[in-house]
Structures are given as C-alpha cells and as structure tokens.
Design a protein around this motif. Structure first.
Motif, PDB file in Angstrom:
ATOM      1  N   ILE A 138       0.835  -1.205   0.000  1.00 31.46           N
ATOM      2  CA  ILE A 138       0.000   0.000   0.000  1.00 31.46           C
ATOM      3  C   ILE A 138       0.866   1.251   0.000  1.00 31.46           C
ATOM      4  CG2 ILE A 138      -1.715   1.309   1.316  1.00 31.46           C
ATOM      5  CD1 ILE A 138      -2.803  -1.410   2.301  1.00 31.46           C
ATOM      6  N   VAL A 139       1.957   1.236   0.776  1.00 28.82           N
ATOM      7  CA  VAL A 139       2.867   2.386   0.812  1.00 28.82           C
ATOM      8  C   VAL A 139       3.517   2.599  -0.557  1.00 28.82           C
ATOM      9  CG1 VAL A 139       5.033   3.265   1.778  1.00 28.82           C
ATOM     10  CG2 VAL A 139       3.320   2.224   3.277  1.00 28.82           C
ATOM     11  N   VAL A 140       3.997   1.512  -1.166  1.00 31.33           N
ATOM     12  CA  VAL A 140       4.617   1.614  -2.492  1.00 31.33           C
ATOM     13  C   VAL A 140       3.604   2.149  -3.505  1.00 31.33           C
ATOM     14  CG1 VAL A 140       5.544   0.285  -4.425  1.00 31.33           C
ATOM     15  CG2 VAL A 140       6.357  -0.155  -2.102  1.00 31.33           C
ATOM     16  N   SER A 141       2.388   1.640  -3.450  1.00 34.51           N
ATOM     17  CA  SER A 141       1.340   2.111  -4.351  1.00 34.51           C
ATOM     18  C   SER A 141       1.068   3.599  -4.134  1.00 34.51           C
ATOM     19  CB  SER A 141       0.063   1.306  -4.136  1.00 34.51           C
ATOM     20  OG  SER A 141      -0.961   1.743  -4.996  1.00 34.51           O
ATOM     21  N   GLY A 142       1.022   4.007  -2.863  1.00 35.87           N
ATOM     22  CA  GLY A 142       0.811   5.419  -2.563  1.00 35.87           C
ATOM     23  C   GLY A 142       1.904   6.301  -3.132  1.00 35.87           C
ATOM     24  N   LYS A 143       3.145   5.830  -3.037  1.00 34.78           N
ATOM     25  CA  LYS A 143       4.267   6.594  -3.602  1.00 34.78           C
ATOM     26  C   LYS A 143       4.154   6.700  -5.123  1.00 34.78           C
ATOM     27  CE  LYS A 143       7.634   5.484   0.029  1.00 34.78           C
ATOM     28  NZ  LYS A 143       8.902   4.754   0.351  1.00 34.78           N
ATOM     29  N   GLU A 144       3.675   5.634  -5.753  1.00 37.42           N
ATOM     30  CA  GLU A 144       3.535   5.647  -7.208  1.00 37.42           C
ATOM     31  C   GLU A 144       2.460   6.644  -7.646  1.00 37.42           C
ATOM     32  OE1 GLU A 144       5.203   3.931  -9.625  1.00 37.42           O
ATOM     33  OE2 GLU A 144       6.569   3.173  -8.097  1.00 37.42           O
ATOM     34  N   PHE A 145       1.431   6.802  -6.828  1.00 37.00           N
ATOM     35  CA  PHE A 145       0.302   7.647  -7.196  1.00 37.00           C
ATOM     36  C   PHE A 145       0.370   9.060  -6.648  1.00 37.00           C
ATOM     37  CE2 PHE A 145      -2.106   3.522  -7.683  1.00 37.00           C
ATOM     38  CZ  PHE A 145      -2.344   3.662  -9.041  1.00 37.00           C
ATOM     39  N   ILE A 146       1.274   9.322  -5.722  1.00 38.45           N
ATOM     40  CA  ILE A 146       1.256  10.598  -5.002  1.00 38.45           C
ATOM     41  C   ILE A 146       1.387  11.795  -5.944  1.00 38.45           C
ATOM     42  CG2 ILE A 146       3.758  10.577  -4.559  1.00 38.45           C
ATOM     43  CD1 ILE A 146       0.926  11.943  -2.277  1.00 38.45           C
ATOM     44  N   GLU A 147       2.140  11.644  -7.001  1.00 42.49           N
ATOM     45  CA  GLU A 147       2.328  12.764  -7.925  1.00 42.49           C
ATOM     46  C   GLU A 147       1.001  13.197  -8.547  1.00 42.49           C
ATOM     47  OE1 GLU A 147       4.367  13.370 -12.248  1.00 42.49           O
ATOM     48  OE2 GLU A 147       5.604  12.435 -10.712  1.00 42.49           O
ATOM     49  N   ILE A 148       0.203  12.220  -8.967  1.00 43.88           N
ATOM     50  CA  ILE A 148      -1.086  12.549  -9.572  1.00 43.88           C
ATOM     51  C   ILE A 148      -2.038  13.094  -8.518  1.00 43.88           C
ATOM     52  CG2 ILE A 148      -2.986  11.692 -10.978  1.00 43.88           C
ATOM     53  CD1 ILE A 148      -1.218   9.478 -11.955  1.00 43.88           C
ATOM     54  N   VAL A 149      -1.989  12.546  -7.296  1.00 49.10           N
ATOM     55  CA  VAL A 149      -2.825  13.053  -6.208  1.00 49.10           C
ATOM     56  C   VAL A 149      -2.543  14.534  -5.978  1.00 49.10           C
ATOM     57  CG1 VAL A 149      -3.335  12.901  -3.739  1.00 49.10           C
ATOM     58  CG2 VAL A 149      -2.987  10.816  -5.057  1.00 49.10           C
ATOM     59  N   VAL A 150      -1.264  14.888  -5.932  1.00 49.30           N
ATOM     60  CA  VAL A 150      -0.873  16.269  -5.639  1.00 49.30           C
ATOM     61  C   VAL A 150      -1.297  17.204  -6.758  1.00 49.30           C
ATOM     62  CG1 VAL A 150       1.084  17.825  -5.306  1.00 49.30           C
ATOM     63  CG2 VAL A 150       1.036  15.621  -4.133  1.00 49.30           C
ATOM     64  N   VAL A 151      -1.045  16.825  -8.009  1.00 53.27           N
ATOM     65  CA  VAL A 151      -1.378  17.732  -9.100  1.00 53.27           C
ATOM     66  C   VAL A 151      -2.884  17.924  -9.216  1.00 53.27           C
ATOM     67  CG1 VAL A 151      -1.535  16.064 -11.025  1.00 53.27           C
ATOM     68  CG2 VAL A 151      -0.752  18.394 -11.462  1.00 53.27           C
ATOM     69  N   ILE A 152      -3.660  16.857  -8.987  1.00 56.61           N
ATOM     70  CA  ILE A 152      -5.119  16.997  -9.010  1.00 56.61           C
ATOM     71  C   ILE A 152      -5.580  17.877  -7.857  1.00 56.61           C
ATOM     72  CG2 ILE A 152      -7.270  15.737  -8.604  1.00 56.61           C
ATOM     73  CD1 ILE A 152      -6.193  13.485 -10.283  1.00 56.61           C
ATOM     74  N   ALA A 153      -4.989  17.701  -6.680  1.00 60.78           N
ATOM     75  CA  ALA A 153      -5.355  18.522  -5.524  1.00 60.78           C
ATOM     76  C   ALA A 153      -5.073  19.996  -5.777  1.00 60.78           C
ATOM     77  CB  ALA A 153      -4.591  18.039  -4.287  1.00 60.78           C
ATOM     78  N   LEU A 154      -3.904  20.287  -6.347  1.00 61.83           N
ATOM     79  CA  LEU A 154      -3.529  21.678  -6.595  1.00 61.83           C
ATOM     80  C   LEU A 154      -4.376  22.310  -7.693  1.00 61.83           C
ATOM     81  CD1 LEU A 154       0.369  21.421  -6.329  1.00 61.83           C
ATOM     82  CD2 LEU A 154      -1.240  22.332  -4.640  1.00 61.83           C
ATOM     83  N   VAL A 155      -4.648  21.565  -8.745  1.00 57.26           N
ATOM     84  CA  VAL A 155      -5.492  22.095  -9.817  1.00 57.26           C
ATOM     85  C   VAL A 155      -6.924  22.276  -9.321  1.00 57.26           C
ATOM     86  CG1 VAL A 155      -6.505  21.595 -12.072  1.00 57.26           C
ATOM     87  CG2 VAL A 155      -4.072  21.215 -11.692  1.00 57.26           C
TER      88      VAL A 155
END
Length: 456
Positions: free
Chosen positions: A58-75
C-alpha cells in the motif's frame, strides 16, 4: 527460461476473482488486500512477513500515485479559487462559442487534449485542459462522465499510444527491440494507431449519443454556483487572461526544455499553486487569503485522497505484477509476476505470424493490467526482436503493434486505477469511466488485431 510456480497461478486466480467482482459492480478492496497477503505468504512462507507486505504494498502504491494526487489537488484548489473570483466563467466564455452542443464538445475537447498531450504529457495535459474546458463542455450538454471518457481516450489513448512529438514510448520500444532509433516504430505505428483511434473514438461517440441516462446529470460543482467577480472586476479579468496565457507559456517551456513525465507535471502543479494564491489575494486581501488558501488546499487534497484511496489499495495488488515495484514490495528475488506469465506463454506457443500476433496481444493485455502502459513496452520490444530472429516477420511492425495495444490497455483507458486523473478533474468515479471505455477500446483492439493479421 521462465517457469510458472504456485505464486503465478495464485496471482492469476486472484485476478480472475477481482475481475468477476468488478463485473458485478462491487468493490474489490477486500480481495486486493487479501490477495496481497496471499502472494506475500507464498513468497516468504511467513505469516508475519505476509502481513507486513500488505502494508508495504500500500505504501509503495501510494508513492507511485502521489504525484497525480498532488497535481489533481492543486489544480482542484486553483479551480476553486478561480471560481470564487469569477475568472473561470470568463476563461471558458470563448470556448463556449465552439462548444455549441455535446457533439461539438466531444470533439473539441478531444482534439485539444490530444494536441496538448503530444507536446507535454497526458497527465498534465488532461489536468490542464480538463480544468479549463470541461466546465464549458458540461454546460454545452456533454455529461461529466463522457467528458472524462474523452479525456482518457484522446489523451491516454490517441496521444500516448502514438507519442509522435516527444517519442518517449517509441524510443523505449525501439531500444528493447534492438533498433537504431525510434523512427521505424513511429512509421510502422501509423496504420495500427489510425485504425485503433478511429474505431475506438467512433464507437465511444455512438455510445455517448445513445446514452440518455446521464444527460440530465450535470455536475454543478464543475460549473460553479458562486461568483464574486464584482469584488474586483479588473483583477478578475486580468486572471481570466493570465491563467490560460501562463499555462500556454508552460507548454512552450515544456517543449523547449524537453520536460517529460514528472517534470512537466511539476510545472503545471506549481503554476496552479501560484494562480490559486494570486486569485485568493485579489478576491479578498493578503491577510484574509492566508486562511483562504489553506481552505483551498485542504479541500483540494480531501478531494484527491477521496478519489485515490481505493485506487491506491487496488494498485498495490497489481503492482506485484511489475518487476520494479514487486522487488520493492516483496524483497530481493521477486520478479514481475505478470511479466513472467507473458514470457512463459510466449515460450510455449509454436511461432507463426498468427501466433506472434496472438502472443503480442495477450502479453500486452497482461502487462496493461498493471495500469502502466510504459511498464510493458520493454517486454513488447524484446518479444518483437525475438520473434523476428525466429520467423520471417517485420520486427518494427510487430513492435509497433505491441506498443499500440499495451498503451491503450494500460496507459489510462480501461484500467480503473489509471483513469483517476480524468475522473478526478471531472468529479466522477474512476470505475464508471473505465466501464464506459471498455466497449470502445475492445472494439478498437479487435479492429487493430484484424489489421495486423492482414498486413504483417
């Protein structure tokens, strides 16, 4: 030589179970978590280690997805700030002139995201174009779910599978196929890309026109209901002009400095943050904006995590299929389970033109299940090189065919955890988007396979 063991068969069985549960429209969090534990126990033989592997995955998966999470959050935060200022309405006003109905909205949105994706990258392009154009498309009558379908099929399908400008995908395929450069892949890709794109988009458009159930479900959150532009009309107009201009400048920088993937996403995300702050200051004042920006960021990340929470869990299981993430999760000695299955199948089937096409299709499908179109390209290129040394078949054509299938399946069209960027921007469920895409993409793949049988 790859031999399949208990871990491979267990993984296949779990995938079948997950697929069945998805088909009956039920959540798959439980089988994914239990599946990780089963694979972890088979690999280590230790119950405690298996439980730890669930967390690690789950942690590895979160790291893989965190970039998209952040950009969607900021946009998302930027969009809220633009909405409160009233600038978003002015931004989409010229676009509304083109988006006169849902048919025009479908193609204007699609063509725009394709062109943008060619010059930057699908994820930042989908986020950028989606934030600006989806509200106008919805107002013109295109349901939010179909707007997400358009962003996926045109951005992650049409644009990413060809990658004519940046040529990241053809370069990977060419390198592993032992070709001198990517030009041959780009050239041979054209007929497969053409038939795949035309058939998929046509079927999607027909289904969209026939879909009467979603026409009245307009997502008002995307259009916006609060406008406070009267507070500072000059500032509102300035931001309405500056926002698209700044993002266009971003695109020019991305092209000039050859930013790919994370670099281009970072530029888009950072720009969105600055625009959010400026809009908040203009709409209120500097002192008040300190609290307003915090609110925007909190709401943006709440929205992003809400979308991604189940996706991170599901992705954790399927990342076991890719060698890079499998080693991180399971430890040394781990291999990509899906990759092993693909190589094993290829080694056991007698080779002919027809079996080569079948193997490439099957392997590309397996690799696509990981939700990463690019992760499968090295194996696709390697297989093409192997096939060409065994039978009389065009290596570039086989590699190009495999590239198209792999990216269309895994690049962000029919795998729920790979469509989250589009789903997030359109505020719809990723599983709903993936379901809408399945029939068009499947029809496109069938047509592409038929073409391969005719021309290879």
């Amino acid at each position: 030589m790859v031999n399949l063991g208990v871990i491979h068969y267990a993984y296949i069985i779990i995938i079948i179970i997950i697929t069945i549960i998805i088909s009956i429209k039920k959540d798959v969090i439980v089988p994914c978590i239990l599946g990780i534990g089963v694979i972890g126990y088979i690999f280590t033989g230790n119950s405690i280690s298996a439980i730890q592997i669930i967390y690690k995955a789950i942690v590895v998966s979160g790291k893989e997805f965190i970039e998209i999470v952040v950009v969607i959050a900021l946009v998302n935060a930027m969009s809220s700030a633009l909405n409160d200022l009233g600038a978003d309405e002015l931004i989409i006003k010229p676009i509304k002139k083109l988006m006169i109905n849902k048919t025009m909205s479908f193609f204007v949105l699609g063509v725009t995201v394709t062109l943008t994706s060619w010059f930057i990258w699908p994820t930042p392009a989908v986020v950028f174009i989606g934030a600006l154009m989806v509200p106008a498309a919805i107002q013109a009558g295109l349901p939010a779910i179909w707007a997400a379908v358009v962003l996926c099929l045109f951005g992650n399908g049409v644009a990413l599978s060809s990658d004519f400008v940046l040529q990241a995908a053809p370069s990977i395929t060419a390198k592993t196929a032992n070709l001198p450069n990517s030009l041959g892949i780009v050239r041979e890709c054209l007929p497969f890309w053409g038939i795949m794109s035309i058939v998929t988009i046509t079927i999607a458009f027909i289904l969209m026109r026939r879909d009467k159930t979603t026409e009245i479900k307009i997502n008002k959150a995307l259009i916006g209901t609060k406008k406070s532009s009267q507070n500072n009309l000059i500032g509102t107009k300035a931001m309405a002009v500056a926002t698209p201009c700044v993002f266009i400048i971003d695109i020019l920088f991305i092209k000039k400095f050859n930013f790919i993937g994370s670099e281009s996403t970072a530029l888009i995300g950072g720009t969105a943050s600055i625009i959010m702050i400026i809009c908040s200051i203009i709409n209120t004042n500097f002192k008040t904006s300190l609290g307003e920006v915090t609110k925007y960021v909190k709401n943006g990340f709440t929205f992003g995590i809400n979308i991604f929470a189940p996706i991170i869990i599901i992705g954790a299981f399927f990342f076991l299929g890719s060698e890079g993430t499998a080693i991180t999760i399971l430890g040394n000695g781990a291999t990509g389970i899906l990759s092993d299955i693909g190589v094993y199948a290829a080694s056991k089937i007698p080779l002919s033109k027809y079996s080569v096409i079948g193997i490439q299709t099957a392997v590309s499908t397996l690799l696509g299940l990981s939700g990463s179109g690019f992760a499968g390209l090295p194996l696709v290129g390697t297989l093409a090189n192997t096939f060409s040394t065994t039978i009389n078949i065009d290596k570039e054509q086989v590699a190009a065919f495999g590239q198209i299938i792999t990216i269309w399946i895994g690049g962000g069209t029919i795998i729920p955890w790979s469509v989250v960027a589009a789903a997030g921007i359109c505020k719809v469920e990723p599983f709903d988007v993936a379901r809408k895409n399945i029939i068009p993409v499947t029809c496109g793949i069938v047509a592409t396979v038929i073409l391969a049988l005719l021309i290879l």
